[in-house]
Design an enzyme around this catalytic site. Structure first.
Site, PDB file in Angstrom:
ATOM      1  N   ASN A  19       0.924  -1.100   0.049  1.00 38.90           N
ATOM      2  CA  ASN A  19       0.138   0.176  -0.072  1.00 38.90           C
ATOM      3  C   ASN A  19       0.764   1.168   0.185  1.00 38.90           C
ATOM      4  O   ASN A  19       1.455   1.600   0.971  1.00 38.90           O
ATOM      5  CB  ASN A  19      -0.916   0.092   1.136  1.00 38.90           C
ATOM      6  N   LYS A  27       0.250   4.380  -0.393  1.00 39.93           N
ATOM      7  CA  LYS A  27      -0.488   5.491   0.183  1.00 39.93           C
ATOM      8  C   LYS A  27      -0.301   6.583  -0.839  1.00 39.93           C
ATOM      9  O   LYS A  27      -0.298   6.495  -2.015  1.00 39.93           O
ATOM     10  CB  LYS A  27      -0.098   5.779   1.693  1.00 39.93           C
ATOM     11  N   HIS A  36      -9.576   1.342   4.682  1.00 37.23           N
ATOM     12  CA  HIS A  36      -8.126   1.584   5.314  1.00 37.23           C
ATOM     13  C   HIS A  36      -8.521   2.386   6.613  1.00 37.23           C
ATOM     14  O   HIS A  36      -9.430   3.220   6.500  1.00 37.23           O
ATOM     15  CB  HIS A  36      -7.081   2.168   4.495  1.00 37.23           C
ATOM     16  N   GLU A  83      -6.839   4.745   7.732  1.00 38.62           N
ATOM     17  CA  GLU A  83      -6.755   6.092   7.590  1.00 38.62           C
ATOM     18  C   GLU A  83      -8.100   6.809   6.934  1.00 38.62           C
ATOM     19  O   GLU A  83      -8.245   8.055   7.081  1.00 38.62           O
ATOM     20  CB  GLU A  83      -5.502   6.238   6.502  1.00 38.62           C
ATOM     21  N   GLU A 123      -5.510  -4.898  10.615  1.00 37.61           N
ATOM     22  CA  GLU A 123      -4.423  -3.896  10.733  1.00 37.61           C
ATOM     23  C   GLU A 123      -4.840  -3.252  12.232  1.00 37.61           C
ATOM     24  O   GLU A 123      -5.449  -2.074  12.223  1.00 37.61           O
ATOM     25  CB  GLU A 123      -4.704  -2.697   9.755  1.00 37.61           C
ATOM     26  N   GLY A 178       2.348   2.471  10.863  1.00 37.30           N
ATOM     27  CA  GLY A 178       3.286   3.274  10.764  1.00 37.30           C
ATOM     28  C   GLY A 178       4.004   3.626  12.053  1.00 37.30           C
ATOM     29  O   GLY A 178       4.705   4.677  11.981  1.00 37.30           O
ATOM     30  N   SER A 183       3.165  -2.413  10.422  1.00 41.64           N
ATOM     31  CA  SER A 183       4.894  -2.352  10.553  1.00 41.64           C
ATOM     32  C   SER A 183       5.355  -3.633  10.147  1.00 41.64           C
ATOM     33  O   SER A 183       6.275  -4.242  10.860  1.00 41.64           O
ATOM     34  CB  SER A 183       5.206  -1.897  11.923  1.00 41.64           C
TER      35      SER A 183
HETATM   36  P1  PGA Z   1       2.862   0.220   7.726  1.00 52.73           P
HETATM   37  O1  PGA Z   1       1.248   0.381   7.182  1.00 52.73           O
HETATM   38  O2  PGA Z   1       3.307  -0.988   7.024  1.00 52.73           O
HETATM   39  O3  PGA Z   1       3.672   1.306   7.273  1.00 52.73           O
HETATM   40  O4  PGA Z   1       2.656   0.069   9.143  1.00 52.73           O
HETATM   41  C1  PGA Z   1       0.319  -0.499   6.881  1.00 52.73           C
HETATM   42  C2  PGA Z   1      -0.939  -0.086   6.273  1.00 52.73           C
HETATM   43  O5  PGA Z   1      -1.342   1.048   6.604  1.00 52.73           O
HETATM   44  O6  PGA Z   1      -1.243  -0.634   5.492  1.00 52.73           O
END
Ligand code: PGA
Length: 254
Positions: free
Chosen positions: A12, A14, A98, A100, A170, A176, A216
């Site tokens: 992803n 983003k 997601h 976010e 997640e 992140g 992560s």
């Molecule tokens: P990350 O993000 O691997 O940077 O923690 C995962 C995601 O949001 O899909």
């Protein structure tokens, strides 16, 4: 690794990568991943780079995903992108709900379920994201949150559609942040999600659904996470922005 379901590992990106940067990343990935057949590999660039990446991966084992999609098929929805537009670029997967988007765009389970249905009708496989916040985990609400999100965001899908849906677990506190769920936290949540799917439909459906872990994921923790019985892949953010680290996650998972 001997798994009940084929692993699916998706990057992803983003809101990162210009068209030129996307081209360079995917070219590197193609070189790194030439002979990988054991894992379904998906990249999800921003909309603006879908065309370029689509062309670049045409002769490879990498598949294309989008990061969002409208629940409508066309019309007066300024700024939205429809399934049919994604299909033009041979998009096979779409990330929906997601955390976010749940947080910044106020996406609800009800909206996510509508998008998931629209995606299935267009034969795009949705990757439906669920996961609890730190506050919810600390308040012992993880299972309740997952139960509500699974029930709500898969509402209205047929058994066959659920089987073709990918769930991404997640935990919001792991996205992140560099904090990864421990193996036992991940396995417990994944098994719980599978149980909810069995409750909604049946065991056969639940056993077919692939559940990715996200938050992560990096080369150093991929192997342990991917070896868990109910973990069927990963949704990778930060570590998917560089060809070597994304390829290493995939190679370490085999
Ligand atoms: P990350 O993000 O691997 O940077 O923690 C995962 C995601 O949001 O899909």
């Amino acid at each position: 690794m001997d798994k009940e379901r084929k692993l699916i590992i998706a990057g992803n990106w983003k809101m990162n990568k210009t068209v030129a940067e996307a081209h360079s990343l995917v070219s590197g990935l193609k070189r790194e991943l030439t002979n990988i057949k054991e894992v379904d590999v998906v990249v999800c660039p921003p909309f603006t780079a879908l065309g370029e990446v689509s062309k670049a991966i045409i002769d490879s084992n990498i598949r294309l995903g989008a990061q969002n999609m409208s629940e409508h098929n066309f019309g007066a929805y300024t700024g939205e992108i429809a399934a049919g537009m994604l299909k033009e670029f041979l998009v096979r997967y779409v990330i929906l709900g997601h955390s976010e988007r749940r947080q910044y765009q106020n996406e609800t389970d009800e909206l996510i379920s509508k998008k998931a249905l629209t995606a299935h009708v267009a034969t795009i496989k949705p990757i439906v994201c669920v996961g609890e916040t730190l506050q919810e985990r600390e308040g012992n609400h993880t299972q309740k949150v997952l139960e509500t999100q699974i029930k709500g965001s898969l509402a209205g899908l047929s058994k066959a559609q659920v089987e073709e849906t990918i769930i991404a677990y997640e935990p919001v506190w792991a996205i992140g942040t560099g904090k990864t769920a421990t193996a036992s936290q991940a396995q417990e949540a994944h098994a719980f999600i599978r149980k909810q799917i069995a409750k909604l439909h049946n065991e056969t459906v639940a056993r077919k659904v692939r559940i990715q872990y996200g938050g992560s994921v990096k080369p150093s923790n991929a192997r342990e996470l991917m070896s868990l019985p109910d973990v069927d892949g990963a949704l990778v953010g930060g570590a998917s922005l560089e060809d070597r680290s994304f390829a290493d996650i995939i190679k370490n998972s085999i």
